[in-house]
Scaffold this motif. Sequence first.
Motif, mmCIF file in Angstrom:
data_model
loop_
_atom_site.group_PDB
_atom_site.id
_atom_site.type_symbol
_atom_site.label_atom_id
_atom_site.label_comp_id
_atom_site.label_asym_id
_atom_site.label_seq_id
_atom_site.Cartn_x
_atom_site.Cartn_y
_atom_site.Cartn_z
ATOM 1 N N LEU A 88 -3.988 -4.499 10.959
ATOM 2 C CA LEU A 88 -3.073 -4.726 9.848
ATOM 3 C C LEU A 88 -3.262 -6.115 9.266
ATOM 4 C CD1 LEU A 88 0.245 -3.149 11.165
ATOM 5 C CD2 LEU A 88 -1.351 -2.195 9.519
ATOM 6 N N VAL A 89 -3.353 -7.112 10.135
ATOM 7 C CA VAL A 89 -3.493 -8.484 9.680
ATOM 8 C C VAL A 89 -4.798 -8.670 8.936
ATOM 9 C CG1 VAL A 89 -3.746 -10.871 10.460
ATOM 10 C CG2 VAL A 89 -2.023 -9.405 11.503
ATOM 11 N N LYS A 90 -5.843 -8.029 9.425
ATOM 12 C CA LYS A 90 -7.162 -8.183 8.837
ATOM 13 C C LYS A 90 -7.248 -7.561 7.446
ATOM 14 C CE LYS A 90 -12.038 -7.239 9.804
ATOM 15 N NZ LYS A 90 -12.991 -6.637 10.768
ATOM 16 N N LEU A 91 -6.604 -6.418 7.241
ATOM 17 C CA LEU A 91 -6.757 -5.686 5.996
ATOM 18 C C LEU A 91 -5.716 -6.009 4.938
ATOM 19 C CD1 LEU A 91 -7.622 -2.166 7.452
ATOM 20 C CD2 LEU A 91 -9.203 -3.848 6.513
ATOM 21 N N ALA A 92 -4.555 -6.520 5.324
ATOM 22 C CA ALA A 92 -3.476 -6.751 4.375
ATOM 23 C C ALA A 92 -3.857 -7.825 3.373
ATOM 24 C CB ALA A 92 -2.202 -7.147 5.120
ATOM 25 N N SER A 93 -3.514 -7.610 2.093
ATOM 26 C CA SER A 93 -3.787 -8.573 1.040
ATOM 27 C C SER A 93 -2.469 -9.002 0.411
ATOM 28 C CB SER A 93 -4.698 -7.938 -0.016
ATOM 29 O OG SER A 93 -4.911 -8.832 -1.088
ATOM 30 N N GLY A 94 -2.249 -10.311 0.340
ATOM 31 C CA GLY A 94 -1.002 -10.831 -0.200
ATOM 32 C C GLY A 94 -0.463 -11.924 0.707
ATOM 33 N N PRO A 95 0.717 -12.439 0.408
ATOM 34 C CA PRO A 95 1.270 -13.559 1.188
ATOM 35 C C PRO A 95 1.922 -13.135 2.500
ATOM 36 C CG PRO A 95 2.804 -12.964 -0.539
ATOM 37 C CD PRO A 95 1.592 -12.068 -0.719
ATOM 38 N N TRP A 96 1.321 -12.157 3.180
ATOM 39 C CA TRP A 96 1.863 -11.700 4.446
ATOM 40 C C TRP A 96 1.616 -12.747 5.524
ATOM 41 C CZ3 TRP A 96 4.563 -7.381 3.633
ATOM 42 C CH2 TRP A 96 4.170 -6.528 2.592
ATOM 43 N N LYS A 97 2.567 -12.932 6.364
ATOM 44 C CA LYS A 97 2.453 -13.888 7.473
ATOM 45 C C LYS A 97 2.315 -13.113 8.773
ATOM 46 C CE LYS A 97 5.277 -17.366 9.881
ATOM 47 N NZ LYS A 97 5.448 -16.572 11.103
ATOM 48 N N GLU A 98 1.378 -13.508 9.598
ATOM 49 C CA GLU A 98 1.225 -12.851 10.881
ATOM 50 C C GLU A 98 2.445 -13.141 11.752
ATOM 51 O OE1 GLU A 98 -2.030 -12.432 14.528
ATOM 52 O OE2 GLU A 98 -2.403 -13.769 12.817
ATOM 53 N N ASP A 99 2.878 -12.155 12.515
ATOM 54 C CA ASP A 99 4.048 -12.339 13.379
ATOM 55 C C ASP A 99 3.807 -13.443 14.398
ATOM 56 O OD1 ASP A 99 5.200 -10.245 12.072
ATOM 57 O OD2 ASP A 99 4.998 -8.799 13.707
ATOM 58 N N ASP A 100 4.867 -14.181 14.703
ATOM 59 C CA ASP A 100 4.816 -15.119 15.819
ATOM 60 C C ASP A 100 4.889 -14.323 17.114
ATOM 61 O OD1 ASP A 100 4.909 -17.145 13.919
ATOM 62 O OD2 ASP A 100 7.097 -17.335 14.034
ATOM 63 N N GLU A 101 4.677 -15.002 18.220
ATOM 64 C CA GLU A 101 4.848 -14.334 19.507
ATOM 65 C C GLU A 101 6.323 -14.068 19.740
ATOM 66 O OE1 GLU A 101 3.085 -16.294 22.793
ATOM 67 O OE2 GLU A 101 1.080 -16.367 21.918
ATOM 68 N N ALA A 102 6.617 -12.930 20.347
ATOM 69 C CA ALA A 102 8.008 -12.622 20.678
ATOM 70 C C ALA A 102 8.533 -13.676 21.652
ATOM 71 C CB ALA A 102 8.097 -11.235 21.298
ATOM 72 N N MET A 103 9.828 -13.930 21.592
ATOM 73 C CA MET A 103 10.430 -14.950 22.443
ATOM 74 C C MET A 103 11.069 -14.298 23.672
ATOM 75 S SD MET A 103 12.004 -17.434 19.492
ATOM 76 C CE MET A 103 12.104 -18.905 20.527
#
Length: 454
Positions: A88-103
């Motif tokens: 998902l991160v590799k293919l998405a185009s736009g100002p998407w932010k990768e999720d942080d690690e869960a806490m």
Amino acid sequence: MNTTIFLASFLPQSITDPFHSLTSSVSCNHFPQLIKPHSLRRSKKQKILLFHGVFLADQVIKGKIGLVDMPVSLDIQQGLLKVSKHSLVKLASGPWKEDDEAMRPCWKKLYKTKKGEQTNGYISLSLTKGPEYHALQIANAIMIAKHLGATLVLPDIKGGKVSEKRMFGEIYDPQKFTTSLDGVIQVVKDPINQQVGEKVVIVKVPERVTEKFISAHIEPILKKKKQVRLTSQYQSSNLTKAKEIGDYLNPYACLAMFGSLDLHPQLKELVDSMVRTLRFLSWKSSAGKFITVDVKVTEFKNKLSCQRNDTTSKEYCYGAEEIGQFLEKIGFRKGTTVYLTQTEWHESLRPLRKYFPNTFTKDAVMPIDLKARYLDSGNFEYEKFIDFYLCMQSDVFVATTMNMFYNNVAEMRIASGKTQILIPANKLSTSAADYLSPHILKKNHMAYSCLCKI
């Protein structure tokens, strides 16, 4: 005539398993504006193969099936897409932010209670005002019961109308709730029998109780009556800061908010199926990522979605047009899928589809056979629970109103690492990072007092 298009998708599941077969169906019986295929019968043509994770929905029937300006009656069945986060991160185009690690939980060690030890009375309450308030109400009840050595009665749940009432187990998972509190406080399903004519004393508690409040306003009543019923009152200002809660009570508030409430499995599966549907619809444009926007038509009319510029003192309101302009300005593509918390489609939302045609409300992405139960007027307010838990799972959450819904959705998103929470503002900047919630930028949410990085 009803027509169903069957899609078979081969998506990369992992390096060792490059082809993962997944089938689903898209019902077109409510799409009068779509061109329906007349040649698809019970033959090989009924199945369209999609290879290597590339979704080609708009090329089905030579590009004549699209999702632009659809009527609000979409029914797409469950189990649509499963792709890796990396894909998902590799293919998405736009100002998407990768999720942080869960806490992870990092509150202080809980003081355990021996079974049979708590015999000082009973604390009861009804959960009210919607899921965004429930964790706070539970936190208060747990803290009070623990401090006074009382037993908590499993609460019921009330809707917006007097007649709307549900048992706890109809909305939440009672087993998860009682298990999470095992050794902390005792929980019983039913309250003790009352004497004929005896009334249970009702005590109004603030949004964050303290030891001082409990000792002064609740303990004397519990000693005398052996049963106290809680009702909550809320301030319009920001929530009490975590540091204002006594160190002794704080771990129990954290447990209540992050470890005790899970949706009933059936309701959770409904929300998960709607999330899968939204990811399916956004696969081509955004690699399965989608946006949720908390907006209601009533907020437009009552100007509840308005914010005041601190510099100019000018009020700026966020209706459908303004939301569309904002998302476009910060770089989201036109094909991006947007989910609105408005229950049913309303004409005042149409300007948003000018910017983002794939904009939907819950009646558009919920399976038709479940609408009568969860959305029909006069029924319990299930839509509040659906919206709350769906907004927790979207890739981006946009809050047009700084309210309790925003605050508590942010709370759960911080816990899961989904920190792309945006607040529209009248700024010139075209960078999504400049509109991040203060909860994320300043780390001033109580969640940061309860949780730590893994």
